[in-house]
Design an enzyme around this catalytic site. Structure first.
Site, PDB file in Angstrom:
ATOM      1  N   ARG A 161      -2.362  -1.254   5.311  1.00 24.77           N
ATOM      2  CA  ARG A 161      -3.460  -1.888   4.573  1.00 24.77           C
ATOM      3  C   ARG A 161      -3.011  -3.196   3.944  1.00 24.77           C
ATOM      4  O   ARG A 161      -3.776  -4.172   3.908  1.00 24.77           O
ATOM      5  CB  ARG A 161      -3.993  -0.925   3.509  1.00 24.77           C
ATOM      6  CG  ARG A 161      -4.764   0.251   4.072  1.00 24.77           C
ATOM      7  CD  ARG A 161      -5.157   1.244   2.990  1.00 24.77           C
ATOM      8  NE  ARG A 161      -4.017   2.001   2.496  1.00 24.77           N
ATOM      9  CZ  ARG A 161      -4.064   2.850   1.470  1.00 24.77           C
ATOM     10  NH1 ARG A 161      -5.213   3.034   0.825  1.00 24.77           N
ATOM     11  NH2 ARG A 161      -2.990   3.516   1.087  1.00 24.77           N
TER      12      ARG A 161
ATOM     13  N   CYS B 272       0.878  -1.178   0.000  1.00 22.44           N
ATOM     14  CA  CYS B 272       0.000   0.000   0.000  1.00 22.44           C
ATOM     15  C   CYS B 272       0.910   1.221   0.000  1.00 22.44           C
ATOM     16  O   CYS B 272       1.846   1.285  -0.790  1.00 22.44           O
ATOM     17  CB  CYS B 272      -0.978  -0.037   1.171  1.00 22.44           C
ATOM     18  SG  CYS B 272      -0.217  -0.268   2.800  1.00 22.44           S
TER      19      CYS B 272
END
EC number: 2.8.1.1
Length: 435
Positions: free
Chosen positions: A390, A385
């Site tokens: 994430r 990410c």
């Protein structure tokens, strides 16, 4: 006569309306075989933990019926009419096609009522639900995503499914000082500041020596079961993924994080983190699983291959280069050749992977989402990410789904974009752009 005929017609119309309503209310129960013969769909109304594989009782059935969808009754108060309609459309439910619900009576009734209001007319009960354990499906590693009542029972010393083999710890993870932790946290939980596992300038993981010191400080050995949770799930996932890289064998997440514990109304406590006895002997060399964390050159080697995927877990605006997603990352764009793995509306959200209550979406939904971008379980897959949070959450989900060759490209877009020689893509594009 005209007046009589009008009254008769009205009575007939009312009768037909009532009959239609009663038909919806009292549709004949169907077995799974009968439902499949009618090309219908089963809907599991239980919480996602039980759908994923956790048995509701210690020796109860584990998993969900073949190809069943999960629409938990507990989500309904979090779903607007528009959101439910979108869920129905996404799962290709037709108003005149049969659906069969299963779960407890209260949950089934609640889901039935909402589906009827949404226009579905052929709703019945799945009469033989969960009766044949051999046909049930579940996450290969459902135990890696624990649910609140399981954790509470473990803390109370009760017998639980997938009990940790030895010592275990509950830890809250977040960035910075434990401000919210001080006000309210899961009883007995330790606290890890994410600054203990990642550092500037690129927010990559800290050195292996620093990891060793961090694990020792928190009393963690390679054979300690660590159960992590966060106010933000991806903060806990970042710590979890790095612990797995270091060599902790059994690392689990509280699915949905702190919010699910709070929603369950379980006990909390306030105050500072407990004093933890240091454990200087981790027991194995760090990193025990170096393959779980890729550097930039290793990530580059996954591009433009059919047997591998470098997967961007960033919002669509980030992927096409309209925003970097971060105040401290100036370049916009994406790694040229990366495949889009979805994320959420912006750099701080992960709606594409979450049920309405913040728990992990069904494996079928996630697999279908990835397949559209040629991201497949038999490939070597590395997620990234902006800086790793994430990507780590997605890694933990893929791991629970049984994907065997997954990792995180630690540097992510922040590192990649810092070298102007690296190829960058911008603009609207589809899956073919990564071939």
């Amino acid at each position: 006569m005209k007046r009589v005929s009008q009254m008769t017609a009205l009575a007939m119309a009312l009768g037909l309306a009532c009959a239609s309503s009663w038909a919806a209310e009292l549709a004949k129960p169907l077995t799974l075989d009968q439902l499949q013969q009618q090309n219908g769909k089963a809907i599991d109304t239980r919480p996602s933990a039980f759908y994923n594989g956790w048995p509701q009782t210690l020796n109860g059935p584990s998993g969900h019926e073949l190809a069943a969808l999960n629409l938990s009754a507990s989500w309904l108060d979090k779903m607007s009419t528009e959101q439910l309609n979108a869920w129905i459309k996404q799962h290709n439910l037709k108003t005149d096609a049969p659906v069969a619900l299963y779960g407890n009576d209260k949950d089934v009734d609640a889901v039935k009522t909402r589906l009827q209001k949404a226009g579905l007319t052929h709703i019945s009960i799945l009469s033989d639900a969960l009766s044949e354990p051999s046909r049930l499906q579940k996450l290969p590693h459902f135990e890696q995503l624990v649910y609140p009542q399981w954790l509470h029972d473990l803390q109370q010393g009760k017998e639980v499914t997938a009990k940790p083999a030895g010592d275990w710890k509950v830890i809250e993870a977040a960035w910075g000082a434990p401000k919210l932790y001080l006000i309210s946290h899961i009883p007995g939980a330790d606290y890890i500041d994410t600054n203990e596992v990642e550092s500037e300038p690129l927010w990559n993981k800290v050195s292996d020596e620093q990891l060793k010191a961090m694990l020792a400080k928190h009393g963690i050995r390679h054979d300690t079961t660590v159960i992590l949770y966060g106010r933000d799930v991806y903060a806990a996932a970042r710590v979890a993924q790095i612990m797995l890289y270091a060599g902790v064998k059994d690392v689990r997440l509280l699915d949905g994080g702190w919010q699910t514990w709070s929603d369950a109304g379980l006990p909390v406590e306030r105050g500072t983190p407990p004093k933890v006895k240091a454990e200087p002997d981790f027991g194995v060399k760090i990193p025990a699983q170096p393959q779980l964390m890729l550097d930039m050159e290793q990530a580059r080697g996954l591009l433009h291959r059919q047997d591998a995927s470098l997967v961007s877990i960033r919002s669509w605006p980030e992927f096409i280069g309209t925003t970097s997603g971060y105040s401290y990352i100036k370049p916009k764009g994406e790694i040229a050749g990366a495949r889009w793995g979805h994320a959420g509306s912006d750099s701080t959200h992960m709606e594409d992977f979450h049920n309405p209550d913040g728990t992990m979406r069904s494996a079928d939904d996630i697999t279908a989402m990835w397949k559209a971008w040629n991201i497949k379980p038999e490939q070597q897959v590395s997620f990234y990410c902006g800086t790793g949070w994430r990507a780590s959450e997605t890694f933990m989900y893929a791991r629970a789904m049984g994907w065997k060759n997954v990792s995180v490209y630690d540097g992510g877009w922040y590192e990649w974009s810092s070298d102007p020689k690296n190829p960058v893509a911008t603009g609207e594009r589809g899956p073919d752009s990564s071939k």
